[in-house]
Design an enzyme around this catalytic site. Structure first.
Site, PDB file in Angstrom:
ATOM      1  N   GLU A   1      -3.399  -4.212  -1.501  1.00  0.00           N
ATOM      2  CA  GLU A   1      -2.479  -3.094  -1.288  1.00  0.00           C
ATOM      3  C   GLU A   1      -2.199  -2.979   0.196  1.00  0.00           C
ATOM      4  OE1 GLU A   1      -3.446   0.855  -2.754  1.00  0.00           O
ATOM      5  OE2 GLU A   1      -4.210   0.030  -4.638  1.00  0.00           O
TER       6      GLU A   1
ATOM      7  N   GLU B   1     -11.078   0.514  -5.159  1.00  0.00           N
ATOM      8  CA  GLU B   1     -11.518   1.501  -4.164  1.00  0.00           C
ATOM      9  C   GLU B   1     -12.618   2.436  -4.651  1.00  0.00           C
ATOM     10  OE1 GLU B   1      -8.036   3.557  -2.706  1.00  0.00           O
ATOM     11  OE2 GLU B   1      -7.217   1.750  -1.815  1.00  0.00           O
TER      12      GLU B   1
END
Ligand code: GBH
Length: 474
Positions: free
Chosen positions: A375, A172
């Site tokens: 995720e 991320e």
């Protein structure tokens, strides 16, 4: 609209990979063990006012000492792959130069333990824990940090690459750049929009340099992990449509286009002109950043509706601890709206079909590349029921809804190859400390006892039958 509730069966393709994810600072603890140096998260969490109740990752879930027990638990649940991150400051306390052999050895032992239990190691090289000395030298806004990251990546590959199934460079990068350097909700807690834009580029550059190096060194598989979300305008007005274009641009397309198409989107570059002259972007950077990859990891939690400055939306609440600073430089006036969807304990709206939509878009608009959900999961107020443990039916429903969303994307032809639930264990939820629990396994932070929640047992069943309960093949 395809993908919304089309009712495909609940069985997944043969070979679909089932896993769970964690990250180093969130679970390892042992902050001072075996020569580990401080990262920006140690500094940040030890600074008063930065995390809820001043909590830190000093002890966390004590995974550094309990990894054997944790791997045994993974095996019991039938996990086929485990996504963990490698702590850069354990391996290279200064962020450059000498290797800390004892730190590196931990990951070798962990990988061996996983392999002995038939579980594929899926390490992420950077999940937000920059060695503090590199931040002291300027951090990600400084170009040199990209080169340091690539060196570190190669050094880890040299030590454990033979054991690794699939590498991810960054987790991320949007969060590292814009929560770390613009809103300041994450470490290092700076609120410098121009620096955040440089950080985003240098993170991507570091990714590209590392990806190229790893490929040349013979890495089995290399990818990057992005947090992506569908963005919709609150109304058809021009102002709201422009807000959606801006947020989709900086959150999704900036990263996807750079990595998968080799250029930054023109409109986003223009939005950023307000805060950056882009002089840090050099000839040759984007070809590196777009080094061919073997997979893209998608972290998905929610979707968003946004409005222009005069729209009917509430102001964004990004953190309880940071007042006002926007993580969207150049688009600070965009407002985040809320819908009447059910929310998790984070206040994030639950939108399973949004995942089908996101995956469909990736399939349509970007070059075909294997996708993994690296995720997905949720925090809820887990209640401990005497004699029955944690019966987290809301988490089961959340995961089931999102798995169904994946299944529908696959049926529509999107190459989704695996799913990692976030998270294996309850852990240190960054600025929220231990107040939010994402684990399918409960952690008693007093005793460090692990207790699988209902969701863990349920997920083990999904893995066993390679599909959802009640699906065809039952
Ligand atoms: C991931 O980040 C992280 O990789 C992981 O470490 C973390 O524990 C996990 O998610 C759970 O948080 O307030 O509506 O504007 C998630 C990134 C960034 C997603 C902030 C939600 C704010 C949504 N998050 N974002 S909102």
């Amino acid at each position: 609209e395809t993908g919304r509730g089309s009712g495909v069966g609940g069985t997944f393709p043969t070979g679909f990979l089932w896993g769970a994810a964690t990250s180093a600072y969130q679970i390892e603890g042992a902050a001072l063990a075996d020569g580990r140096g401080p990262s920006i998260w140690d500094t940040f969490s030890h600074t008063p006012g930065r995390t809820l109740a001043g909590e830190t990752g000093d002890v966390a879930a004590d995974h550094y000492r309990r990894y054997r027990e944790d791997v045994a638990l993974m095996a019991e649940l039938g996990l086929q792959a485990y996504r963990f991150s490698i702590s850069w400051p354990r391996v290279q306390p200064d962020g450059s130069g000498g290797v800390n052999q004892r730190g590196l050895d931990f990951y070798r032992r962990l990988a061996d333990e996983l392999l002995e239990h038939g579980i594929q190691p899926w390490p992420t090289l950077y999940h937000w824990d920059l060695p503090q000395p590199l931040e002291d030298a300027g951090g990600w806004p400084v170009r040199d940090t990209a080169g340091r990251f690539a060196e570190y990546a190669l050094l880890v590959h040299e030590a454990i690459g033979d054991r690794v199934e699939s590498w991810a460079t960054l987790n991320e990068p949007w969060c590292s750049a814009f929560l770390g350097y613009a809103s300041g909700e994450h470490a290092p807690g700076r609120q410098e929009p121009a620096a955040a834009v440089r950080a985003a580029h240098h993170l991507l550059l570091g990714h590209g340099m590392a990806a190229r190096g790893l490929r040349e060194a013979g890495a089995r598989r290399v990818g990057i992990i992005l947090n992506l979300y569908p963005v919709e305008p609150a109304s058809p007005s021009d102002a709201d449509a422009d807000a959606a274009r801006r947020i989709d641009g900086l959150h999704n397309r900036f990263f996807l286009d750079a990595v998968l198409r080799g250029h930054y989107p023109d409109d986003v570059v223009e939005d950023l002109n307000a805060v950056s002259d882009h002089a840090h972007v050099r000839e040759g950077d984007l070809p590196l950043i777009s080094t061919p990859l073997d997979m893209v990891g998608v972290n998905y939690y929610s979707s968003h509706v946004v409005a222009g400055p005069d729209g009917a939306a509430a102001p964004a609440t990004h953190s309880p601890l940071v007042g006002g600073a926007s993580p969207y430089p150049g688009s600070e006036t965009v407002r985040f709206a809320s819908r009447d969807y059910p929310v998790t304990a984070m206040g994030w709206e639950i939108d399973g079909p949004g995942l089908t939509e996101l995956l469909g878009r990736l399939g349509r608009e970007y070059p075909a590349i294997p996708l993994y959900i690296t995720e997905n999961g949720a925090a809820f107020e887990d209640a401990w029921l005497d004699g029955r443990g944690v019966v987290d039916t809301d988490r089961v429903t959340y995961i089931e809804t999102h798995l169904r969303a994946c299944r529908e994307a696959i049926a529509a032809g999107v190459p989704v190859r695996g799913y990692f639930v976030w998270s294996l264990l309850d852990n240190f939820e960054w600025a929220w400390g231990y107040s939010r629990r994402f684990g399918v396994v409960y952690v008693d932070y007093e005793t460090q006892r692990r207790v699988p929640k209902l969701s863990a047992r349920w997920y083990a069943g999904v893995i066993r039958r390679n599909g959802l309960p009640g699906g065809s093949g039952e």
